[in-house]
Design an enzyme around this catalytic site. Structure first.
Site, PDB file in Angstrom:
ATOM      1  N   TYR A  63       0.818  -1.214   0.000  1.00  0.00           N
ATOM      2  CA  TYR A  63       0.000   0.000   0.000  1.00  0.00           C
ATOM      3  C   TYR A  63       0.857   1.272   0.000  1.00  0.00           C
ATOM      4  O   TYR A  63       0.322   2.376  -0.044  1.00  0.00           O
ATOM      5  CB  TYR A  63      -0.929   0.027   1.219  1.00  0.00           C
TER       6      TYR A  63
ATOM      7  N   LYS B 287       2.584 -13.730   6.389  1.00  0.00           N
ATOM      8  CA  LYS B 287       2.795 -14.737   5.345  1.00  0.00           C
ATOM      9  C   LYS B 287       4.299 -14.960   5.192  1.00  0.00           C
ATOM     10  O   LYS B 287       4.849 -15.046   4.101  1.00  0.00           O
ATOM     11  CB  LYS B 287       2.154 -14.268   4.034  1.00  0.00           C
TER      12      LYS B 287
ATOM     13  N   ASP C  68      -3.194 -17.103   5.579  1.00  0.00           N
ATOM     14  CA  ASP C  68      -4.265 -17.874   4.961  1.00  0.00           C
ATOM     15  C   ASP C  68      -4.947 -18.792   5.966  1.00  0.00           C
ATOM     16  O   ASP C  68      -6.176 -18.944   5.946  1.00  0.00           O
ATOM     17  CB  ASP C  68      -3.753 -18.670   3.754  1.00  0.00           C
TER      18      ASP C  68
ATOM     19  N   ASP D  48      -6.265  -5.619   5.716  1.00  0.00           N
ATOM     20  CA  ASP D  48      -7.395  -5.224   4.881  1.00  0.00           C
ATOM     21  C   ASP D  48      -8.338  -6.411   4.681  1.00  0.00           C
ATOM     22  O   ASP D  48      -9.549  -6.317   4.858  1.00  0.00           O
ATOM     23  CB  ASP D  48      -6.881  -4.714   3.539  1.00  0.00           C
TER      24      ASP D  48
END
Length: 455
Positions: A150, A220, A320, A344
């Site tokens: 971002y 992640k 995930d 987000d």
């Protein structure tokens, strides 16, 4: 009555009795929502403090409304107002199309260095939900707000800058994994130690202040080892270096619990218990695990004999898997610290579990400077503009968050309790009315009236 601007001294907000608060109505349904919300705020403050406190609302402009007035999507005067008065609130904004500012929300966060996106997600009894046990959801997400993809560092496929970056990566950095270089857009994902530290410290401070049981670092890092993986590493690092007496990591808790149960347990046997694959490890890996056990056991005087159970548990979870487990095991998550993109996804997915982003509050905060903008988390819904139909809950609860941030807890509690009561009475706007049996349909303005009535 004291008057003036909100200030920050020694890390604490100094709030006068009638502070000036800049606000942006927002685009689309923004004016409808703001008209209902501001009456709720003023009524709660009046009831809580008997006229001794009052907000001086200062309208500023951004988005389509601003562009139509001034030709600018985000005027400097608006930025200056948020800088000067520290705390503000905004409705949903239209994102400009074409070049320039990619998102007004992102622009505000970056220009004011609002490094925390704070998203509490808690179920309100009676709200329609797509899951079986929405009441199990009570989480607060601390989303890093200024880094990650971002940051806006990217180049479109086929442009000279994209080609230049690809040449640099291939020729100077010897990168050979860009599959289709001629047609690839390129983006850069920054993740810094400083950015991670300040985000995780804010989450730690909140979790300790609110007596939460756990803080989960979501990442992640199994794939992006030097950005997401570093975020995890630095997150644990700041927890155990600056909050050592108040926290325990998940692996430390296993080691100490094993020792509590069996004081004669050897270091190697303890290592075998925390890592079932220990017997397949090479000698160097086994030594690392044994060193980890030895380090954790040094905490026995302060964390042993069950003392660790009273500490804030620090754990991590792959992004995930987290999106799955917040559905299947939501009680295991209380406070979450995560990077920008993960946050987000997570905040909107969790909002869906408790009734949707139409009633989800949010804030963007810099806990060092005190600057904060509280905001609607949904879009502008222009087809409903001016119809007095939409749910104002997101802005109302964001305003309640703002009041709590200012230390006006009594007004915050009045709003929250009254909104909960109104929904329990099945007096709701169309979005919930169509999913509830025997509910009474209210307009946006009438929903604000009902909340005021229920204070």
């Amino acid at each position: 009555m004291n008057s003036g601007k909100i200030k920050i001294e020694n890390g604490k907000l100094i709030v006068p009795n009638n502070p000036t608060i800049p606000y942006i109505e927002g685009d689309g349904t923004g004016p409808d929502i703001w008209a209902a919300s501001v009456r709720v705020f003023d009524a709660a403050i009046e009831k809580a403090y008997g006229g001794d406190r009052k907000i001086n609302w200062l309208e500023v402009y951004a988005g389509e409304n601003s562009f139509n007035r001034t030709g600018e999507w985000l005027p400097q005067e608006t930025l200056d107002a948020f800088i000067e008065y520290l705390v503000g609130i905004k409705g949903p904004l239209t994102t400009p199309t074409g070049g320039g500012i990619t998102s007004l929300n992102v622009a505000l966060r970056q220009k004011l260095d609002l490094y925390v996106c704070l998203r509490p997600v808690k179920y309100i009894t009676g709200v329609p939900s797509p899951v079986k046990r929405p009441e199990d959801v009570d989480m607060v997400i601390f989303r890093e707000n200024t880094e990650d993809i971002y940051a806006g560092i990217e180049w479109a496929a086929g442009t000279e800058n994209a080609k230049k970056m690809i040449r640099f990566l291939q020729e100077e950095m010897k990168v050979d994994s860009i599959r289709f270089p001629e047609t690839s857009g390129i983006g850069i994902k920054p993740a810094s130690k400083e950015g991670t530290y300040r985000l995780v410290k804010a989450a730690l401070e909140y979790a300790l202040l609110e007596n939460r049981k756990s803080l989960t670092i979501v990442h992640k890092g199994n794939i992006m080892k030097y950005t997401e993986g570093a975020f995890k590493k630095w997150g644990f690092e700041v927890a155990v270096t600056e909050y050592r007496d108040k926290v325990v990591t998940e692996r430390e808790s296993w080691i100490i619990a094993n020792k509590d149960k069996n004081p004669d347990l050897s270091i190697e046997d303890n290592a075998k218990m925390i890592d079932p694959g220990y017997h397949m490890m090479v000698d160097a890996q086994k030594k690392d695990r044994q060193a980890e056990v030895e380090t954790a056991l040094k905490l026995m005087p302060t964390h042993g004999n069950g003392q660790w159970k009273q500490k804030l548990l620090i754990r991590d979870s792959i992004a995930d898997i987290t999106l799955q487990q917040v559905l299947t095991r939501p009680k295991e998550f209380e406070v979450i610290a995560t990077m920008n993109l993960n946050g987000d996804y997570l905040s909107d997915a969790l909002a869906a579990q408790v009734g949707g982003i139409g009633i989800a509050p949010g804030a963007n905060i810099n806990y060092v400077t005190g600057h904060a903008i509280f905001e609607a988390t949904h879009g502008t819904a222009p087809k409903y503009a001016g119809l007095d139909q939409v749910n104002p809950g997101s802005v109302i609860l964001s305003g309640a968050m703002m009041l709590k941030y200012m230390g006006w807890d009594k007004a915050h509690d009045l709003i929250w309790d009254a909104l909960v009561k109104t929904i329990a009475q099945k007096r709701v706007t169309y979005d919930y009315h169509r999913m509830m049996d025997n509910a009474k349909l209210l307009k946006c303005s009438e929903f604000g009236d009902a909340i005021i009535e229920n204070m």
